[in-house]
Write a protein that holds these residues in place. Structure first.
Motif, PDB file in Angstrom:
ATOM      1  N   PRO A  44       8.935  46.913   6.042  1.00 52.54           N
ATOM      2  CA  PRO A  44       8.526  45.505   5.930  1.00 52.54           C
ATOM      3  C   PRO A  44       8.401  44.806   7.282  1.00 52.54           C
ATOM      4  CG  PRO A  44      10.340  45.980   4.429  1.00 52.54           C
ATOM      5  CD  PRO A  44      10.103  47.225   5.222  1.00 52.54           C
ATOM      6  N   GLU A  45       9.322  45.133   8.220  1.00 54.91           N
ATOM      7  CA  GLU A  45       9.345  44.377   9.476  1.00 54.91           C
ATOM      8  C   GLU A  45       8.166  44.687  10.383  1.00 54.91           C
ATOM      9  OE1 GLU A  45      11.661  46.443   8.408  1.00 54.91           O
ATOM     10  OE2 GLU A  45      12.392  47.802   9.969  1.00 54.91           O
ATOM     11  N   CYS A  65       3.524  40.465   7.366  1.00 53.50           N
ATOM     12  CA  CYS A  65       3.211  39.699   6.163  1.00 53.50           C
ATOM     13  C   CYS A  65       4.117  38.471   6.143  1.00 53.50           C
ATOM     14  CB  CYS A  65       3.504  40.502   4.898  1.00 53.50           C
ATOM     15  SG  CYS A  65       2.484  41.949   4.707  1.00 53.50           S
ATOM     16  N   MET A  78       5.898  36.055   3.810  1.00 58.63           N
ATOM     17  CA  MET A  78       6.192  36.063   2.373  1.00 58.63           C
ATOM     18  C   MET A  78       6.897  34.776   1.975  1.00 58.63           C
ATOM     19  SD  MET A  78       6.666  38.550  -0.305  1.00 58.63           S
ATOM     20  CE  MET A  78       7.430  38.339  -1.902  1.00 58.63           C
ATOM     21  N   ALA A  90      14.317  31.946  -0.996  1.00 56.91           N
ATOM     22  CA  ALA A  90      15.129  32.835  -0.152  1.00 56.91           C
ATOM     23  C   ALA A  90      15.339  32.260   1.247  1.00 56.91           C
ATOM     24  CB  ALA A  90      14.505  34.238  -0.073  1.00 56.91           C
ATOM     25  N   LEU A  91      15.614  30.971   1.323  1.00 58.09           N
ATOM     26  CA  LEU A  91      15.982  30.378   2.619  1.00 58.09           C
ATOM     27  C   LEU A  91      17.396  30.832   2.969  1.00 58.09           C
ATOM     28  CD1 LEU A  91      14.667  26.744   2.057  1.00 58.09           C
ATOM     29  CD2 LEU A  91      13.564  28.598   3.329  1.00 58.09           C
ATOM     30  N   PHE A  92      17.658  31.037   4.268  1.00 55.59           N
ATOM     31  CA  PHE A  92      18.996  31.465   4.676  1.00 55.59           C
ATOM     32  C   PHE A  92      19.946  30.269   4.583  1.00 55.59           C
ATOM     33  CE2 PHE A  92      16.057  34.026   7.473  1.00 55.59           C
ATOM     34  CZ  PHE A  92      16.035  35.107   6.615  1.00 55.59           C
ATOM     35  N   PHE A  96      13.612  31.989  12.840  1.00 59.89           N
ATOM     36  CA  PHE A  96      14.076  33.371  12.655  1.00 59.89           C
ATOM     37  C   PHE A  96      13.008  34.407  13.010  1.00 59.89           C
ATOM     38  CE2 PHE A  96      15.352  37.192  10.461  1.00 59.89           C
ATOM     39  CZ  PHE A  96      16.727  37.190  10.538  1.00 59.89           C
ATOM     40  N   GLY A  97      11.835  34.260  12.417  1.00 60.33           N
ATOM     41  CA  GLY A  97      10.764  35.238  12.633  1.00 60.33           C
ATOM     42  C   GLY A  97      10.303  35.294  14.074  1.00 60.33           C
ATOM     43  N   GLU A 114      12.195  34.549  16.720  1.00 60.76           N
ATOM     44  CA  GLU A 114      13.258  35.193  17.496  1.00 60.76           C
ATOM     45  C   GLU A 114      13.183  36.704  17.343  1.00 60.76           C
ATOM     46  OE1 GLU A 114      16.852  33.383  16.130  1.00 60.76           O
ATOM     47  OE2 GLU A 114      16.333  31.457  17.046  1.00 60.76           O
ATOM     48  N   MET A 115      12.896  37.164  16.122  1.00 66.05           N
ATOM     49  CA  MET A 115      12.780  38.609  15.888  1.00 66.05           C
ATOM     50  C   MET A 115      11.621  39.202  16.688  1.00 66.05           C
ATOM     51  SD  MET A 115      15.244  39.428  14.043  1.00 66.05           S
ATOM     52  CE  MET A 115      16.395  38.081  14.163  1.00 66.05           C
ATOM     53  N   ARG A 116      10.642  38.353  16.993  1.00 59.68           N
ATOM     54  CA  ARG A 116       9.498  38.823  17.776  1.00 59.68           C
ATOM     55  C   ARG A 116       9.759  38.689  19.285  1.00 59.68           C
ATOM     56  NH1 ARG A 116       7.919  38.197  13.055  1.00 59.68           N
ATOM     57  NH2 ARG A 116       5.971  38.979  12.189  1.00 59.68           N
ATOM     58  N   ARG A 153       8.278  28.726   7.396  1.00 63.93           N
ATOM     59  CA  ARG A 153       8.897  29.939   7.914  1.00 63.93           C
ATOM     60  C   ARG A 153       7.934  31.116   7.855  1.00 63.93           C
ATOM     61  NH1 ARG A 153      14.202  32.405   5.019  1.00 63.93           N
ATOM     62  NH2 ARG A 153      12.626  32.999   3.508  1.00 63.93           N
ATOM     63  N   ALA A 154       7.104  31.152   6.784  1.00 64.97           N
ATOM     64  CA  ALA A 154       6.161  32.262   6.644  1.00 64.97           C
ATOM     65  C   ALA A 154       4.953  32.081   7.568  1.00 64.97           C
ATOM     66  CB  ALA A 154       5.705  32.376   5.191  1.00 64.97           C
ATOM     67  N   ILE A 173       4.976  32.528  12.005  1.00 64.79           N
ATOM     68  CA  ILE A 173       4.841  33.810  12.704  1.00 64.79           C
ATOM     69  C   ILE A 173       3.376  34.242  12.771  1.00 64.79           C
ATOM     70  CG2 ILE A 173       7.163  34.619  12.158  1.00 64.79           C
ATOM     71  CD1 ILE A 173       5.978  36.278   9.884  1.00 64.79           C
ATOM     72  N   GLU A 180      17.505  39.147  -1.915  1.00 66.74           N
ATOM     73  CA  GLU A 180      16.195  38.715  -1.418  1.00 66.74           C
ATOM     74  C   GLU A 180      16.283  38.128  -0.007  1.00 66.74           C
ATOM     75  OE1 GLU A 180      13.998  36.117  -3.988  1.00 66.74           O
ATOM     76  OE2 GLU A 180      13.046  37.811  -4.992  1.00 66.74           O
ATOM     77  N   LEU A 181      17.481  37.612   0.358  1.00 67.81           N
ATOM     78  CA  LEU A 181      17.626  37.049   1.704  1.00 67.81           C
ATOM     79  C   LEU A 181      17.395  38.137   2.747  1.00 67.81           C
ATOM     80  CD1 LEU A 181      20.721  34.719   1.285  1.00 67.81           C
ATOM     81  CD2 LEU A 181      18.307  34.121   1.260  1.00 67.81           C
ATOM     82  N   ALA A 200      13.785  38.877   2.909  1.00 69.39           N
ATOM     83  CA  ALA A 200      13.091  37.816   3.643  1.00 69.39           C
ATOM     84  C   ALA A 200      13.229  38.062   5.145  1.00 69.39           C
ATOM     85  CB  ALA A 200      13.664  36.451   3.263  1.00 69.39           C
ATOM     86  N   ARG A 219      13.755  40.892   6.586  1.00 65.72           N
ATOM     87  CA  ARG A 219      12.953  42.067   6.935  1.00 65.72           C
ATOM     88  C   ARG A 219      11.486  41.682   7.134  1.00 65.72           C
ATOM     89  NH1 ARG A 219      14.883  47.115   5.331  1.00 65.72           N
ATOM     90  NH2 ARG A 219      13.124  47.882   6.521  1.00 65.72           N
ATOM     91  N   SER A 220      10.942  40.917   6.192  1.00 63.74           N
ATOM     92  CA  SER A 220       9.512  40.609   6.301  1.00 63.74           C
ATOM     93  C   SER A 220       9.247  39.663   7.467  1.00 63.74           C
ATOM     94  CB  SER A 220       8.982  40.025   4.986  1.00 63.74           C
ATOM     95  OG  SER A 220       9.306  38.673   4.871  1.00 63.74           O
ATOM     96  N   LEU A 221      10.299  38.994   7.966  1.00 61.35           N
ATOM     97  CA  LEU A 221      10.120  38.148   9.145  1.00 61.35           C
ATOM     98  C   LEU A 221      10.255  38.956  10.439  1.00 61.35           C
ATOM     99  CD1 LEU A 221      12.044  34.968   7.980  1.00 61.35           C
ATOM    100  CD2 LEU A 221       9.607  35.131   8.477  1.00 61.35           C
ATOM    101  N   GLY A 222      10.469  40.268  10.301  1.00 59.39           N
ATOM    102  CA  GLY A 222      10.439  41.110  11.489  1.00 59.39           C
ATOM    103  C   GLY A 222      11.776  41.711  11.888  1.00 59.39           C
ATOM    104  N   ALA A 223      12.828  41.518  11.096  1.00 56.45           N
ATOM    105  CA  ALA A 223      14.120  42.091  11.444  1.00 56.45           C
ATOM    106  C   ALA A 223      14.226  43.485  10.844  1.00 56.45           C
ATOM    107  CB  ALA A 223      15.249  41.207  10.916  1.00 56.45           C
ATOM    108  N   ARG A 241      19.489  44.692  11.775  1.00 54.10           N
ATOM    109  CA  ARG A 241      19.516  43.315  12.264  1.00 54.10           C
ATOM    110  C   ARG A 241      19.540  42.322  11.121  1.00 54.10           C
ATOM    111  NH1 ARG A 241      14.952  42.025  16.478  1.00 54.10           N
ATOM    112  NH2 ARG A 241      16.011  40.403  17.684  1.00 54.10           N
TER     113      ARG A 241
END
Lengths: 360, 293
Positions: free
Chosen positions: A72-73, A77, A79, A85-87, A98-99, A101-103, A146-147, A150, B190-191, B194, B196-200, B204
């Motif tokens: 997925p990462e 995409c 999503m 599914a907010l943290f 979040f996204g 930072e992951m980048r 959030r989607a 990125i 699902e968190l 979420a 994962r799909s954001l790139g983690a 991580r």
């Protein structure tokens, strides 16, 4: 931007086939709604595109890259989940960041882009709040931000409006549409709500029992359904069984239990074939019993009003037109017909749509 | 419930205890009779004067405490007990977390079976379980016989800290697993998707999302295991022999071997206070990191 192509996508869970040989293209920058009743495989399809489920067979191609085997990462995409599914342990800002930072973006860039997107979705000033301190609509917009932040190659939405109340849902439909147009982002939108699909989508793909029934523009799906199942699922309709007995100009002539009817029809219908006739309740008119014969361009049947239900702006009738057929008719608010009254039922031959009678 | 309260409440005379509050009475009574009262009694004895002829003399003194606090031996045992508590807690945490994660994410049916396996150490009485470990760990035990048969050096596994650590971790691990699994079950899977799909990547996504959200369970589990460890008596005395000395063992020896009731009571109270202080500091620190992650 990239187009998304699903090629012969199949997913089996044990003996259950959730998705069967699904081939579908979402052209670059378009919004395709994947529409179907619950359990039809639409969410499974979305999860395969996102990389959460591995397809049993088939390929997923994003732009010119086959992403079928990517985790997925690495799919790019964006999503939006049905329950967002907010943290919960992160603020709105941190969720959206979040996204990025992951980048590996640098702090100032992250802050700038988060600020911009929050401003764009109308959440400026709420960045320090936690998700639980937001209303449903605000959570929804946080999930969208959030989607989108990125800049994903494709946006995936899983019933994003299912948890909002009716009024907000109506608003968010147009809002999501305008965001999608503005970002010009390839979007796959999963929903069971046909009104949502018709309003939002460039094209609608109807999925039932894991099989793709029909893909087309919203008008086409609504007015020219290709299978009885699609006709019954999209909006209200009357379905009458019939047989094609001939042709009259551009119209087919069908023999139904309620009488002879002329209708537009799917091109693959031929004389002698069993067919299904679909007539929308809002296309039927009720009159005093006048001339019983059908004129050019109009079908006319005789009937008796069996039921009358007041719906505010509309009145819902059930009219017995003989042969055991009860037609549902929606008349304007002031329609005077009463229960037991003899009426003439008429509808344009263009408003009647014949389709081949086969399931699946 | 709320409807009934809304209609009934105005009719109730002010100041009367509602029926619902009476429900805590049985538990409260048990606690007071078997827990609070003995502790108060202990507190009382700890300020009495020791006597060779009676349990204690009814003469108030703080001398018991003064002597303990001044004796470096007290502090070495306190430190050793704390160290054993922290080591057991850390080892339990490391072993329990992956297990708890697996348990929490298992399908409902499998979860029940796994749960029984997890709490199995608690299904056997402490003495039988400890003797079981002795059979395995002693110098002529199963493990060392095996090592010897393989021509390897034997390892002292019992009558030392290692043996106690093994025994304590074994029995207290279920508390850790259950507290952590409980909170992980409350974290929507699902968190992680979420994230994962954001790139983690999977690792991580776990550290940034699932782990911080499971911290309440980690804190509860560590506190539980620590408290149980520093107050345990049977396992340290059997598996530790005479080489491992902890506060509970010292308290029992002071009372049963030296017949110094006030001294033993004072030690028990002192250690209770130290443990409470340590937990307070820990919870403050944990609360702070919990807020910043």
């Amino acid at each position: 931007m990239a187009s998304l192509r699903l090629q012969g996508l199949t997913k089996r869970f044990g003996d259950v086939v959730a998705v069967h040989e699904l081939t579908l293209e979402v052209p670059s920058g378009e919004l395709v709604a994947l529409l179907g009743p619950s359990g039809c495989g639409k969410t499974t399809t979305l999860r395969m595109v996102a990389g959460f489920d591995v397809p049993t067979r088939g390929r997923i191609v994003l732009g010119d890259r086959d992403i079928t085997a990517d985790p997925p990462e690495r799919r790019d995409c964006g999503m939006v989940f049905q329950h967002y599914a907010l943290f919960p342990h992160l603020t709105v800002e941190q969720n959206v960041a979040f996204g990025l930072e992951m980048r590996g973006l640098r702090r100032p860039d992250v802050e700038r882009r988060v600020g911009e997107i929050l401003e764009r979705v109308g959440l400026g000033g709420l960045g320090r709040r936690y998700p639980r301190q937001l209303s449903g609509g605000q959570q929804q917009r946080t999930a969208l931000a959030r989607a989108l932040v990125i800049s994903p190659r494709v946006l995936l939405l899983d019933e994003p409006l299912a948890n909002l109340d009716a009024k907000l849902r109506e608003e968010m439909r147009f809002y999501i549409r305008s965001l999608q147009r503005e970002f010009h982002i390839t979007t796959l939108y999963v929903t069971h709500d046909q009104a949502e699909a018709l309003v939002l989508a460039d094209r609608v793909a109807v999925l039932m029992n894991g099989r793709l029934q029909q893909v087309g523009a919203p008008e086409e799906i609504y007015h020219r359904p290709r299978t009885p199942a699609v006709a019954a699922f999209i909006g209200l309709t009357n379905l009458l069984p019939g047989r094609v007995t001939g042709r009259s100009g551009e119209r087919l002539v069908l023999e139904t239990p309620a009488g002879t009817v002329r209708a537009a029809g799917a091109p693959d219908l031929r004389e002698g074939m069993e067919a299904m006739l679909s007539v929308r309740p809002e296309h039927i008119e009720l009159d005093r019993p006048g001339e019983p014969a059908s004129r050019d361009g109009v079908n006319r049947l005789r009937g008796v009003v069996q039921e009358r239900t007041f719906l505010g702006s509309l009145i819902d009738f059930r009219v017995d037109v003989g042969g055991g057929v009860l037609l549902r008719v929606q008349g304007r608010g002031g329609a005077p017909q009463r229960v037991g009254e003899q009426v003439s039922v008429s509808f344009d031959t263009t408003a009647a749509w014949a389709l081949p009678r086969r399931e699946g | 419930m709320s409807v009934a309260e809304a209609t009934v409440a105005p009719a109730r005379p002010a100041g009367r205890v509602s029926g619902r509050h009476l429900l805590i009475l049985p538990a409260l009574a048990v606690l007071v009779v078997f827990f609070v009262a003995p502790y108060l009694n202990l507190l009382l004895i700890s300020v009495m004067t020791p006597s060779p002829r009676a349990a204690y003399l009814r003469v108030l003194t703080l001398d018991n405490y003064a002597r303990l606090v001044r004796d470096p031996f007290t502090w070495s045992v306190v430190w050793h007990t704390m160290w054993l508590g922290m080591a057991t807690t850390a080892l339990s945490l490391v072993l329990a977390y992956p297990l708890a994660y697996h348990l929490a994410r298992s399908p409902r049916g499998a979860r029940g079976a796994l749960m029984v396996l997890v709490i199995s150490p608690l299904l056997v009485g402490v003495l039988i379980r400890t003797y079981g470990w002795m059979i395995l760990l002693q110098d002529t035990g199963l493990i060392n016989q095996l090592l010897r048969a393989l021509g390897l050096r034997t390892v002292p596994l019992m009558y030392n800290n290692l043996g106690v650590l093994i025994g304590l971790t074994h029995v207290f691990i279920p508390f850790m697993v259950l507290s952590i699994a409980g909170t992980i079950q409350g974290v929507d899977p699902e968190l992680e998707l979420a994230a994962r799909s954001l790139g983690a990547g999977a690792w991580r996504a776990f550290w940034r999302v699932t782990f911080p959200l499971s911290l309440p369970g980690v804190i509860a589990g560590t506190v539980l295991v620590f408290v149980l460890t520093v107050s345990s008596y049977v396992i340290p005395s059997l598996l530790g022999g005479f080489t491992v000395l902890t506060i509970p063992i010292l308290v029992v020896r002071t009372i049963t071997e030296l017949f110094n009731w006030p001294g033993g009571s004072a030690l028990a109270i002192l250690f209770f206070a130290i443990t409470l202080g340590a937990l307070w500091v820990y919870l403050r620190l944990a609360g702070r990191t919990g807020r910043t992650t």
